[in-house]
Design a protein around this motif. Structure first.
Motif, PDB file in Angstrom:
ATOM      1  N   VAL A 173       4.771   0.044  -6.104  1.00 16.08           N
ATOM      2  CA  VAL A 173       5.178  -0.957  -5.125  1.00 16.08           C
ATOM      3  C   VAL A 173       6.658  -0.805  -4.788  1.00 16.08           C
ATOM      4  O   VAL A 173       7.061  -0.829  -3.615  1.00 16.08           O
ATOM      5  CB  VAL A 173       4.905  -2.373  -5.674  1.00 16.08           C
ATOM      6  CG1 VAL A 173       5.539  -3.437  -4.763  1.00 16.08           C
ATOM      7  CG2 VAL A 173       3.418  -2.618  -5.815  1.00 16.08           C
ATOM      8  N   ARG A 174       7.491  -0.620  -5.829  1.00 20.07           N
ATOM      9  CA  ARG A 174       8.920  -0.464  -5.589  1.00 20.07           C
ATOM     10  C   ARG A 174       9.206   0.796  -4.808  1.00 20.07           C
ATOM     11  O   ARG A 174      10.071   0.814  -3.913  1.00 20.07           O
ATOM     12  CB  ARG A 174       9.655  -0.427  -6.938  1.00 20.07           C
ATOM     13  CG  ARG A 174      11.179  -0.340  -6.805  1.00 20.07           C
ATOM     14  CD  ARG A 174      11.716  -1.456  -5.965  1.00 20.07           C
ATOM     15  NE  ARG A 174      13.150  -1.401  -5.809  1.00 20.07           N
ATOM     16  CZ  ARG A 174      13.837  -2.024  -4.873  1.00 20.07           C
ATOM     17  NH1 ARG A 174      13.191  -2.783  -3.980  1.00 20.07           N
ATOM     18  NH2 ARG A 174      15.137  -1.928  -4.806  1.00 20.07           N
ATOM     19  N   ASP A 208      -0.352   0.804 -17.240  1.00 17.41           N
ATOM     20  CA  ASP A 208      -0.929   0.659 -15.896  1.00 17.41           C
ATOM     21  C   ASP A 208      -0.148  -0.349 -15.054  1.00 17.41           C
ATOM     22  O   ASP A 208       0.078  -0.147 -13.848  1.00 17.41           O
ATOM     23  CB  ASP A 208      -2.387   0.192 -16.018  1.00 17.41           C
ATOM     24  CG  ASP A 208      -3.296   1.275 -16.600  1.00 17.41           C
ATOM     25  OD1 ASP A 208      -2.882   2.447 -16.540  1.00 17.41           O
ATOM     26  OD2 ASP A 208      -4.395   0.932 -17.073  1.00 17.41           O
ATOM     27  N   GLY A 209       0.286  -1.427 -15.676  1.00 15.32           N
ATOM     28  CA  GLY A 209       1.080  -2.421 -14.937  1.00 15.32           C
ATOM     29  C   GLY A 209       2.410  -1.861 -14.479  1.00 15.32           C
ATOM     30  O   GLY A 209       2.848  -2.089 -13.341  1.00 15.32           O
ATOM     31  N   LEU A 210       3.077  -1.083 -15.346  1.00 12.65           N
ATOM     32  CA  LEU A 210       4.354  -0.476 -14.978  1.00 12.65           C
ATOM     33  C   LEU A 210       4.184   0.524 -13.844  1.00 12.65           C
ATOM     34  O   LEU A 210       5.006   0.595 -12.926  1.00 12.65           O
ATOM     35  CB  LEU A 210       4.980   0.211 -16.201  1.00 12.65           C
ATOM     36  CG  LEU A 210       5.521  -0.733 -17.293  1.00 12.65           C
ATOM     37  CD1 LEU A 210       5.954   0.074 -18.513  1.00 12.65           C
ATOM     38  CD2 LEU A 210       6.689  -1.541 -16.762  1.00 12.65           C
ATOM     39  N   ILE A 211       3.105   1.307 -13.905  1.00 15.26           N
ATOM     40  CA  ILE A 211       2.855   2.284 -12.832  1.00 15.26           C
ATOM     41  C   ILE A 211       2.637   1.560 -11.513  1.00 15.26           C
ATOM     42  O   ILE A 211       3.140   1.966 -10.454  1.00 15.26           O
ATOM     43  CB  ILE A 211       1.638   3.163 -13.195  1.00 15.26           C
ATOM     44  CG1 ILE A 211       1.996   4.071 -14.387  1.00 15.26           C
ATOM     45  CG2 ILE A 211       1.205   3.987 -11.997  1.00 15.26           C
ATOM     46  CD1 ILE A 211       0.815   4.863 -14.902  1.00 15.26           C
ATOM     47  N   GLY A 212       1.893   0.443 -11.550  1.00 15.65           N
ATOM     48  CA  GLY A 212       1.672  -0.322 -10.324  1.00 15.65           C
ATOM     49  C   GLY A 212       2.972  -0.857  -9.738  1.00 15.65           C
ATOM     50  O   GLY A 212       3.208  -0.778  -8.527  1.00 15.65           O
ATOM     51  N   LEU A 213       3.825  -1.406 -10.630  1.00 16.53           N
ATOM     52  CA  LEU A 213       5.103  -1.922 -10.158  1.00 16.53           C
ATOM     53  C   LEU A 213       5.982  -0.829  -9.583  1.00 16.53           C
ATOM     54  O   LEU A 213       6.665  -1.012  -8.565  1.00 16.53           O
ATOM     55  CB  LEU A 213       5.831  -2.617 -11.314  1.00 16.53           C
ATOM     56  CG  LEU A 213       5.223  -3.934 -11.799  1.00 16.53           C
ATOM     57  CD1 LEU A 213       5.959  -4.431 -13.041  1.00 16.53           C
ATOM     58  CD2 LEU A 213       5.287  -4.984 -10.706  1.00 16.53           C
TER      59      LEU A 213
END
Length: 409
Positions: free
Chosen positions: A32-33, A24-29
């Motif tokens: 954003v990118r 989930d954290g990677l998907i959020g980043l």
């Protein structure tokens, strides 16, 4: 007795929880990118569009500027300026192509620099005054005005003259009446300035709404404002120290409002700021008894009366003599006291004792002679102050008893 059921607690695998949290954290980043990249792409596209629009606008401006210049060149003798600018444009283009041989997505930047340079240079030429007095018609095309006397609008022993560029109004130093008279460029009397405040006014110049007047009677420089026609300040007094004067004659201003004063008996040009604070002096061993001064974009021109009448051409800083134009030897000029420059940098000199106006090229060659010793319309008797209006009319003061103020067009 009812049977009691119990729900076994759910077992949470900590490893699975950590993996899900990390994903989930990677998907959020990544989201954003992704948003940042999309915004950068959008901004780059907008910048490219703006650059293309700016390039087209500047190309249009260059085309219009060239057309405007061509139109003026057909009506005015400025062909040499066209040839000079054309050569400069070709040299700039050649330099750009040598330094940038490879086409790239940034090519428009080079073209923009080129267009800006050309438009800027053309703008300087287009803004230069292009009206040149028609000296050959002055004997027949003359407005003669003013009467000798001491009443409003009447003239008595005139000296310098200045033109208000925004209105073409003519400001005349009425020496023996101790005031400034104001006329329209068609000779209509309009107003007075400095009544009971001036002591034998000699020179006059205008910068914006400021009027500066030199006075022989008390060796002072007086500053007026056209806003309410009031006296702002009076500086100077007889002496040789900085800020003092010894019979100040004509004065002029440069584009930023600095005042250049021909301090005749101190043998110098005294330079002051817009509030008449002393800045520096311009002196030279050949500068003796300066009576008039003019300033162009990069030169100071000083008319000196002592010995052989001549015009000294100095750098704007005044540190060295650039060249010397001699008017007295073989030119028939006897006692010049005032001069002005036309839009081609010709020297237009009023000569008292030959009762005429002489026009010299920038190299000092005699081009025209105007006037005859008579008290009639179109004739001159001891001409004094002289100036050219923005619309190409030449204004001259003289001791002509019938027509002391004459406007040639």
């Amino acid at each position: 007795m009812a049977e009691r059921f119990t729900i076994a607690p759910q077992v949470v695998d900590p490893i699975e929880t950590h993996i899900n949290y990390t994903i989930d954290g990677l998907i959020g980043l990544l989201n954003v990118r992704r948003a940042q990249l999309l915004k950068q792409v959008h901004n780059m596209r907008e910048d490219e569009k703006a650059a293309e629009i700016a390039r087209k606008e500047m190309t249009t401006q260059l085309t219009e500027a060239q057309a405007y210049l061509q139109g003026h060149l057909k009506e005015n003798p400025l062909q040499f300026m066209q040839e000079r600018i054309t050569k400069e444009m070709e040299d700039k283009l050649r330099e750009l192509r040598i330094n940038n041989p490879v086409e790239s997505v940034l090519k428009w930047q080079c073209d923009t620099c080129e267009l800006e340079t050309c438009i800027s240079r053309l703008g300087d030429i287009v803004q230069e005054p292009v009206s040149v007095p028609k000296y050959s018609t002055f004997q027949t095309s003359t407005i003669a005005t003013g009467k000798k006397g001491s009443g409003p609008g009447q003239l008595n022993n005139l000296r310098g003259v200045a033109i208000h560029e925004a209105t073409n109004q003519i400001f005349v130093a009425n020496y023996s009446n101790h005031r400034i008279e104001i006329f329209s460029d068609t000779g209509e009397y309009l107003n007075q300035l400095g009544v009971r405040q001036l002591n034998r006014p000699w020179g006059i110049t205008i910068h914006g709404e400021n009027v500066y007047v030199s006075c022989w009677g008390d060796s002072t420089i007086n500053q007026f404002t056209l806003t309410d026609m009031s006296l702002v300040r009076k500086v100077g007094g007889m002496g040789s120290n900085n800020g003092q004067f010894n019979y100040p004659c004509q004065l002029t201003t440069d584009p930023i409002g600095q005042v250049f004063i021909a301090d005749s008996d101190n043998n110098r040009i005294s330079v002051h700021d817009t509030d008449l604070n002393h800045l520096r002096n311009i002196t030279h061993k050949s500068m003796a008894q300066p009576v008039d001064v003019k300033v162009s974009r990069d030169r100071v021109y000083v008319l000196c009366l002592f010995n052989n009448p001549c015009i000294h051409v100095l750098t704007l800083e005044g540190y060295k003599l650039h060249s010397l134009i001699t008017c007295g030897q073989g030119m028939g000029v006897l006692c010049p006291v005032f001069f002005c420059l036309d839009s081609l940098n010709n020297f237009v000199i009023s000569d008292q004792y030959s009762h005429s106006i002489r026009v010299f090229s920038p190299e000092g060659n005699l081009l025209h002679k105007i006037g005859t010793k008579r008290h009639q319309k179109g004739m001159l008797y001891e001409p004094k102050g002289i100036a050219i209006t923005p619309n190409g009319r030449l204004v001259c003061m003289s001791k002509n008893e019938n027509y002391p103020l004459q406007i040639f067009y």
